[in-house]
Design a protein around this motif. Structure first.
Motif, PDB file in Angstrom:
ATOM      1  N   PRO A  65     -29.918   0.965  12.702  1.00 12.77           N
ATOM      2  CA  PRO A  65     -30.319   0.324  11.452  1.00 12.77           C
ATOM      3  C   PRO A  65     -31.840   0.389  11.298  1.00 12.77           C
ATOM      4  CG  PRO A  65     -29.649  -1.314  13.076  1.00 12.77           C
ATOM      5  CD  PRO A  65     -29.353   0.023  13.674  1.00 12.77           C
ATOM      6  N   PRO A  66     -32.336   0.295  10.064  1.00 10.66           N
ATOM      7  CA  PRO A  66     -33.779   0.457   9.835  1.00 10.66           C
ATOM      8  C   PRO A  66     -34.649  -0.459  10.693  1.00 10.66           C
ATOM      9  CG  PRO A  66     -32.608   0.386   7.753  1.00 10.66           C
ATOM     10  CD  PRO A  66     -31.589   0.096   8.814  1.00 10.66           C
TER      11      PRO A  66
ATOM     12  N   CYS B 120     -28.614 -10.372  11.117  1.00 10.56           N
ATOM     13  CA  CYS B 120     -29.577  -9.974  10.073  1.00 10.56           C
ATOM     14  C   CYS B 120     -30.315 -11.199   9.523  1.00 10.56           C
ATOM     15  CB  CYS B 120     -28.864  -9.253   8.935  1.00 10.56           C
ATOM     16  SG  CYS B 120     -28.155  -7.689   9.467  1.00 10.56           S
TER      17      CYS B 120
ATOM     18  N   LEU C 145     -33.089 -12.080  11.734  1.00 13.35           N
ATOM     19  CA  LEU C 145     -34.184 -11.107  11.660  1.00 13.35           C
ATOM     20  C   LEU C 145     -34.945 -11.258  10.343  1.00 13.35           C
ATOM     21  CD1 LEU C 145     -32.375  -8.050  13.272  1.00 13.35           C
ATOM     22  CD2 LEU C 145     -34.264  -9.342  14.238  1.00 13.35           C
TER      23      LEU C 145
ATOM     24  N   CYS D 197     -36.631  -7.774   8.989  1.00 14.62           N
ATOM     25  CA  CYS D 197     -35.671  -6.937   8.270  1.00 14.62           C
ATOM     26  C   CYS D 197     -36.470  -5.958   7.405  1.00 14.62           C
ATOM     27  CB  CYS D 197     -34.793  -7.833   7.396  1.00 14.62           C
ATOM     28  SG  CYS D 197     -33.707  -6.933   6.307  1.00 14.62           S
ATOM     29  N   VAL D 198     -35.996  -4.724   7.295  1.00 15.27           N
ATOM     30  CA  VAL D 198     -36.736  -3.719   6.528  1.00 15.27           C
ATOM     31  C   VAL D 198     -36.306  -3.782   5.054  1.00 15.27           C
ATOM     32  CG1 VAL D 198     -37.133  -1.232   6.244  1.00 15.27           C
ATOM     33  CG2 VAL D 198     -37.027  -2.238   8.536  1.00 15.27           C
TER      34      VAL D 198
ATOM     35  N   GLY E 200     -33.164  -5.425   3.622  1.00 10.83           N
ATOM     36  CA  GLY E 200     -31.847  -4.879   3.960  1.00 10.83           C
ATOM     37  C   GLY E 200     -31.268  -3.989   2.868  1.00 10.83           C
TER      38      GLY E 200
ATOM     39  N   CYS F  51     -28.935  -1.198   3.817  1.00  5.84           N
ATOM     40  CA  CYS F  51     -27.898  -1.542   4.789  1.00  5.84           C
ATOM     41  C   CYS F  51     -26.582  -2.028   4.192  1.00  5.84           C
ATOM     42  CB  CYS F  51     -28.429  -2.625   5.735  1.00  5.84           C
ATOM     43  SG  CYS F  51     -29.925  -2.122   6.562  1.00  5.84           S
TER      44      CYS F  51
ATOM     45  N   PRO G 206     -26.964  -6.018  12.932  1.00  6.57           N
ATOM     46  CA  PRO G 206     -27.418  -4.646  13.211  1.00  6.57           C
ATOM     47  C   PRO G 206     -26.363  -3.796  13.938  1.00  6.57           C
ATOM     48  CG  PRO G 206     -29.151  -6.200  13.752  1.00  6.57           C
ATOM     49  CD  PRO G 206     -27.936  -7.014  13.415  1.00  6.57           C
TER      50      PRO G 206
HETATM   51  S1  SF4 Z   1     -30.118  -5.797   6.849  1.00 11.49           S
HETATM   52 FE1  SF4 Z   1     -30.474  -3.859   7.947  1.00 11.49          FE
HETATM   53  S2  SF4 Z   1     -32.672  -3.779   8.335  1.00 11.49           S
HETATM   54 FE2  SF4 Z   1     -32.170  -5.870   7.745  1.00 11.49          FE
HETATM   55  S3  SF4 Z   1     -31.850  -6.916   9.691  1.00 11.49           S
HETATM   56 FE3  SF4 Z   1     -29.833  -6.220   8.981  1.00 11.49          FE
HETATM   57  S4  SF4 Z   1     -29.555  -4.246   9.926  1.00 11.49           S
HETATM   58 FE4  SF4 Z   1     -31.725  -4.719  10.103  1.00 11.49          FE
END
Ligand code: SF4
Length: 361
Positions: free
Chosen positions: A233-234, A308, A311, A317-318, A321, A324, A330
């Protein structure tokens, strides 16, 4: 007061050294002249040392001007190659050179470098308490934020009247970190473009050495093809790329990538290898922490990465999300992406029993 050329040779990244170099009015083409051959050789040696040893030597035996002029020339050579690993490695090796020289300097000189190169307000506190220097709080917070060890946290430091107290070793470590940032900026700002022929040959030799010394750029090489980096994942991909470049990560990001890799089948040893790319990593402590997350120590709990949501709360998170879909974890992203890569079933689906983040990394 005129600064000695020996001092400029020791600290060629200072503004005084920059002025001295500027006053020489040299262009890259000037280094093709025979009288500058020795400067070109030293510049190449600086970069070689960075790649081979991780530290640039201090050549007190060479003419001061050679040591001074070879520095900006090395920056220009590094910038011409346009490689992030080389830039980072070179800046780090020059900052380590400075740290070693500073370790043997009188406090007056150490303070001058901190003030002139970094604009810090600091003072020598001598034999008071068990500390040697006091650094203003703002500068401390800015530079120490890249360190994640407990001892750098402000709550663990003596602070008085807006100054943080440090041992001599800690202070020079912080100065070196500040210098690394300056050198990275100076590399970016140095002349770039078509190099004159002789310098072009030097750059070609450096490129060849770089291809030998560059760390494996794909985790598939590190972990013998068991994982698919493209399916990360990013967020995890960005942590992974930062580690490959030897960059520091915030605590939660380190926990996330460690638990992620362990859960997709990467061995403890391989995760440790990845973390020891960070220049000041302590392998023994790293191994202990990775083993802890792998469930081999302490409570014997094998941790899964944060969700997520967690994060996102930590700003990791990039782009919210948006790449995603609606995944909440993730590891779910990875499993779905693996299916797209046709690797489903290659390894068992990991259990998602998220444990609270532990202060282990
Ligand atoms: S949405 Fe994607 S980038 Fe964001 S935390 Fe979850 S897996 Fe990582």
């Amino acid at each position: 007061m005129e600064v000695s050329r020996e001092k400029l040779a020791r600290y060629p990244f200072t503004s005084e050294a920059a002025e001295y170099i500027k006053a020489r009015g040299l262009f890259l083409s000037d280094f093709e002249k025979p009288e500058f051959q020795v400067v070109v050789e030293r510049a190449e040696e600086r970069i070689r040392e960075a790649l081979e040893k991780g530290v640039v030597s201090y050549r007190g035996d060479v003419v001061a001007d050679v040591e001074i002029l070879s520095f900006p020339l090395a920056l220009a050579l590094v910038n011409s190659i346009q490689d992030n690993f080389l830039k980072h490695r070179y800046a780090l090796a020059e900052s380590e050179r400075a740290r070693r020289i500073l370790a043997n300097e009188e406090p007056r000189v150490v303070l001058e470098v901190a003030r002139d190169a970094l604009g810090w307000k600091a003072r020598f506190v001598g034999s008071k308490l068990m500390y040697d220097y006091a650094l203003d709080l703002g500068s401390y917070l800015e530079v120490a934020s890249v360190f994640h060890h407990e001892r750098w946290k402000l709550v663990n430091r003596p602070v008085k009247d807006g100054y943080v107290y440090l041992t001599s070793r800690e202070f020079t470590r912080l100065i070196a970190e500040g210098i690394k940032g300056i050198i990275e900026d100076e590399i970016e700002a140095s002349p770039r473009g078509r190099l004159p022929p002789k310098l072009g040959e030097v750059a070609d030799r450096i490129r060849r050495l770089l291809s030998e010394k560059r760390p494996a750029s794909e985790v598939t090489e590190v972990v013998k093809g068991r994982v698919v980096v493209e399916a990360f994942p990013p967020c995890i991909k960005s942590f992974y790329q930062a580690l490959l470049k030897g960059e520091h990560l915030p605590h939660v990001a380190r926990f996330a990538i460690t638990s992620f890799l362990l859960n997709i089948g990467v061995e403890v040893e391989e995760v440790v290898k990845l973390f020891t790319r960070i220049p000041d990593a302590n392998e023994r402590i790293t191994r202990y922490q990775v083993e802890h997350i792998a469930g081999l120590r302490g409570s014997k709990t094998k941790y899964t990465p944060p969700k997520c949501e967690t994060l996102k709360t930590h700003g990791l998170c990039v782009e919210g999300g948006r790449f995603c879909g609606r995944v909440k974890h993730p590891l779910t992203y990875y499993r779905r992406a693996l299916r797209r890569f046709g690797r489903v079933g290659e390894r068992e689906k990991p259990e998602l029993s998220e444990e609270p983040i532990q202060e282990v990394l």
